[in-house]
Design an enzyme around this catalytic site. Structure first.
Site, mmCIF file in Angstrom:
data_model
loop_
_atom_site.group_PDB
_atom_site.id
_atom_site.type_symbol
_atom_site.label_atom_id
_atom_site.label_comp_id
_atom_site.label_asym_id
_atom_site.label_seq_id
_atom_site.Cartn_x
_atom_site.Cartn_y
_atom_site.Cartn_z
ATOM 1 N N ASP A 82 -8.854 0.614 -13.041
ATOM 2 C CA ASP A 82 -9.528 -0.149 -14.175
ATOM 3 C C ASP A 82 -9.108 -1.096 -14.059
ATOM 4 O O ASP A 82 -10.056 -1.728 -15.473
ATOM 5 C CB ASP A 82 -8.110 0.566 -15.221
ATOM 6 C CG ASP A 82 -7.986 2.101 -15.253
ATOM 7 O OD1 ASP A 82 -7.590 2.457 -15.387
ATOM 8 O OD2 ASP A 82 -9.272 2.917 -14.938
ATOM 9 N N ASP A 125 -3.034 12.812 -10.076
ATOM 10 C CA ASP A 125 -3.414 13.132 -11.354
ATOM 11 C C ASP A 125 -3.351 13.385 -11.961
ATOM 12 O O ASP A 125 -4.437 14.572 -12.387
ATOM 13 C CB ASP A 125 -4.744 11.936 -11.153
ATOM 14 C CG ASP A 125 -4.849 10.376 -12.097
ATOM 15 O OD1 ASP A 125 -5.280 8.906 -12.184
ATOM 16 O OD2 ASP A 125 -3.984 10.713 -13.145
ATOM 17 N N GLU A 179 1.704 6.539 -16.805
ATOM 18 C CA GLU A 179 0.603 5.056 -17.400
ATOM 19 C C GLU A 179 1.062 4.951 -18.850
ATOM 20 O O GLU A 179 0.613 5.424 -19.535
ATOM 21 C CB GLU A 179 -1.010 5.890 -17.043
ATOM 22 C CG GLU A 179 -1.338 4.080 -17.223
ATOM 23 C CD GLU A 179 -2.738 4.683 -17.537
ATOM 24 O OE1 GLU A 179 -3.372 5.868 -18.254
ATOM 25 O OE2 GLU A 179 -3.810 3.341 -17.276
ATOM 26 N N ASP A 208 -1.465 9.964 -16.827
ATOM 27 C CA ASP A 208 -2.512 9.206 -17.675
ATOM 28 C C ASP A 208 -2.338 8.875 -18.800
ATOM 29 O O ASP A 208 -2.280 10.050 -19.773
ATOM 30 C CB ASP A 208 -4.116 10.068 -17.563
ATOM 31 C CG ASP A 208 -5.282 9.278 -17.511
ATOM 32 O OD1 ASP A 208 -5.083 8.147 -17.369
ATOM 33 O OD2 ASP A 208 -5.574 9.691 -19.301
HETATM 34 O O1 TEU Z 1 -6.049 4.744 -18.885
HETATM 35 C C1 TEU Z 1 -6.061 4.207 -19.669
HETATM 36 C C2 TEU Z 1 -6.075 3.261 -20.216
HETATM 37 O O2 TEU Z 1 -5.378 2.252 -20.841
HETATM 38 C C3 TEU Z 1 -7.559 2.241 -19.857
HETATM 39 O O3 TEU Z 1 -8.473 2.884 -21.082
HETATM 40 C C4 TEU Z 1 -7.612 1.186 -19.845
HETATM 41 O O4 TEU Z 1 -6.986 0.036 -21.128
HETATM 42 C C5 TEU Z 1 -8.480 0.630 -20.048
HETATM 43 O O5 TEU Z 1 -9.529 1.055 -19.077
HETATM 44 C C6 TEU Z 1 -8.632 -0.992 -19.459
HETATM 45 O O6 TEU Z 1 -10.081 -1.603 -19.563
HETATM 46 C C7 TEU Z 1 -6.610 6.203 -18.192
HETATM 47 C C8 TEU Z 1 -6.931 5.624 -16.697
HETATM 48 O O7 TEU Z 1 -7.000 4.747 -16.101
HETATM 49 C C9 TEU Z 1 -9.108 5.671 -17.086
HETATM 50 O O8 TEU Z 1 -9.523 5.486 -15.771
HETATM 51 C C10 TEU Z 1 -9.590 6.631 -18.116
HETATM 52 O O9 TEU Z 1 -10.950 6.312 -18.273
HETATM 53 C C11 TEU Z 1 -8.289 6.698 -19.478
HETATM 54 O O10 TEU Z 1 -7.040 6.283 -19.367
HETATM 55 C C12 TEU Z 1 -9.045 7.287 -20.091
HETATM 56 O O11 TEU Z 1 -8.824 8.810 -19.386
#
Ligand code: TEU
Length: 556
Positions: free
Chosen positions: A333, A98, A256, A199
């Protein structure tokens, strides 16, 4: 079309802290993953995506990195990591890391230097702005509540953090930042890592002048996406990343990209674009936003099938022959799919988990299976705020219930039980022993109390389990160019009960029909009598009658 290994692959996502603990500290670790590699291999997956395992203060469960070249001590060390990578490769499993480079931890040495003084060599590694201590530079709201600006008393300037204040955003305009990122990527790729999940990679290019977001009313929850996502220099940064790093290795990359649009995704994943291989888009997992934009994702409204079909079909047709989709229902998430899109009641849980699996895995794109999805694991159904640990959930409760009083306690507890990220983060359920075989210690997060019925040991003994259904889905993909490369046509988009679509490739047709309801429906589709039932979640086929959550695939 050029055929790539990652187009036929199925990826298994491991959330390390919740997968398998080996030393009894209640937190999953790398040695635990090594022990469970044969299980992942048995499922049939080709690649493991490992959520962050780098050194971190853990404000956001590892998405706040303080050292990109060190392993989080509770997970292990670089020696154990090398052993995990070698053993995965020995089993024919690739391993993808990641990459979290939109921001670092505020404990990273770059930020510690940057905040020392305005003329520190690392000052421009981050996004600093002058401003009145009582007036942030703009109206951007953090994903985790409050402003995206934190005022630093020492240098009397604000720094930007789209997420927690402990996650300062890197300044990608600075070529030295980009060079440091290329270097840290090479560190892992030279070890033999097989690629990266990146990310929020479409948030790294901020718009010039950092203009206000158009919708200040939902400044609390990520109102930044419309103004920050897919910024002006993103393609240039991704092309530079590919040209200087990715193109030098036989690796895969998946970005992502919150709120990415199909037309942009074609730019990012175009097979000759020289950027990334595929994207995680969010359209099908953000269909139930609260009608009050100030409350954002927090809601318990059911997801409407017609909207779900439209979101998925849009991406199937937009990228066909032009780019490449990731296919997912779950990740760390999101709520558990069988609870959010299926039916997690004892009567329908297994049927609907299989129905969801078949519906998604017969599409075009690379499927991702999130740990426990292959068991039909459900949402945690927590009843007390004390059971939650996720920063996003706790900040939202505090803001919406305590501070802004926009939502009452009972309603917010329903919203959290529906949408909290902790639903996906309860420990993996291995058997019906104490803590389900996850740990001999106190688990860092409570287990889902249904682990005595839903666990690996029980499902491996049941030939009709969700596990073996997922194993069949994965095996079918490995054997079929029709499933991998076929085009996509949705049937009856307005049908609010059944999801039906066709795939076609080199004269062969795959017809997929899924009943998303708990009642029997009748549907008939024009098919030749010579059709063959490829897979179904029922033991027999009643042709035009679709029983509750019945899903089946025909080939002809
Ligand atoms: O998630 C990005 C993101 O879009 C999330 O914040 C999502 O929209 C939200 O959690 C939905 O409820 C990435 C990672 O997958 C997440 O675990 C991290 O918290 C975030 O980035 C910050 O790095």
């Amino acid at each position: 079309m050029k055929k790539e290994w990652w187009q036929k692959a199925v990826i298994y996502q491991v959330y390390p802290r919740s997968f398998q603990d080996s030393d009894g500290d209640g937190v999953g670790d790398l040695a635990g993953i090594i022990k469970r590699l044969p299980y992942i291999k048995k499922l049939g997956a080709d690649v493991i995506w490992l959520n962050p395992v780098y050194k971190s203060p853990d404000k956001d469960n590892g998405y706040d990195i303080s050292d990109y070249r060190a392993i989080q001590p509770r997970f292990g060390n670089l020696k154990i990591f090398d052993e995990l990578l070698a053993k995965a490769h020995q089993l024919g499993l690739r391993l993808v890391m990641d990459l979290v480079v939109n921001h670092t931890s505020d404990q990273h040495k770059w930020f510690k230097e940057s905040k020392k003084s305005k003329d520190n060599p690392y000052r421009d590694f981050y996004v600093w702005r002058a401003g009145d201590p009582k007036q942030a530079p703009n109206n951007w709201g953090s994903y985790f509540g409050g402003s995206t600006w934190e005022f630093d008393e020492k240098t009397k300037e604000y720094y930007l953090h789209l997420f927690a204040k402990e996650q300062p955003d890197l300044n990608w305009e600075n070529p030295e930042v980009r060079e440091q990122v290329w270097e840290l990527m090479r560190f892992w790729l030279d070890k033999g890592v097989d690629g990266f999940r990146m990310d929020v990679i479409n948030l790294i290019s901020k718009p010039a002048g950092l203009p206000d977001a158009p919708n200040p009313e939902n400044a609390a929850y990520g109102n930044v996406e419309p103004v920050v996502a897919d910024g002006p220099k993103l393609n240039a940064y991704l092309k530079e990343m590919n040209q200087k790093v990715l193109s030098k290795y036989d690796v895969m990359s998946v970005g992502e990209m919150p709120s990415v649009k199909p037309e942009d995704a074609v730019q990012y994943t175009g097979l000759d674009a020289g950027e990334l291989n595929m994207v995680f888009q969010f359209d099908h997992v953000t269909l139930a936003m609260n009608k009050d934009p100030r409350i954002g994702k927090w809601n318990d409204a059911p997801v409407k099938l017609v909207a779900l079909k439209q979101a998925l079909s849009k991406w199937q047709t937009a990228l066909d022959g032009k780019g490449w989709n990731s296919l997912y229902w779950n990740n760390h998430d999101r709520a558990r799919a069988v609870s959010r899109f299926g039916n997690d009641s004892p009567e329908f849980r297994e049927l609907s988990a299989k129905m969801l699996g078949l519906t998604l895995h017969m599409m075009q794109g690379t499927p991702y299976v999130y740990q426990g999805e292959e068991l039909g694991m459900t949402n945690a159904h927590f009843t007390s705020i004390k059971q939650y640990q996720d920063i996003e959930s706790l900040e939202a409760y505090h803001d919406l219930v305590d501070t802004e009083k926009l939502v009452d306690h009972e309603t917010m507890m329903r919203y959290l039980a529906t949408e909290s990220r902790d639903n996906a983060r309860t420990p993996m359920q291995w058997d019906n022993s104490q803590n389900s075989g996850f740990t001999s210690g106190k688990p860092w997060l409570e287990l889902n109390q249904n682990y005595s019925e839903i666990n690996v040991e029980r499902e491996l003994e049941d030939k009709n389990s969700v596990f073996y259904f997922y194993q069949k889905l994965i095996a079918l993909r490995h054997q079929s160019d029709l499933i991998v490369y076929g085009n996509y046509t949705e049937l009856d988009p307005a049908d609010a009960e059944v999801f039906a679509y066709k795939r076609q490739y080199e004269g062969k047709t795959l017809l997929v029909i899924s009943n998303f309801t708990s009642h029997k429906v009748t549907r008939s589709y024009a098919t030749p009598s010579a059709k063959k039932l490829l897979l179904s979640n029922y033991q027999d086929d009643h042709e035009d009658v679709l029983r509750p959550y019945e899903a089946k695939a025909y080939v002809y």
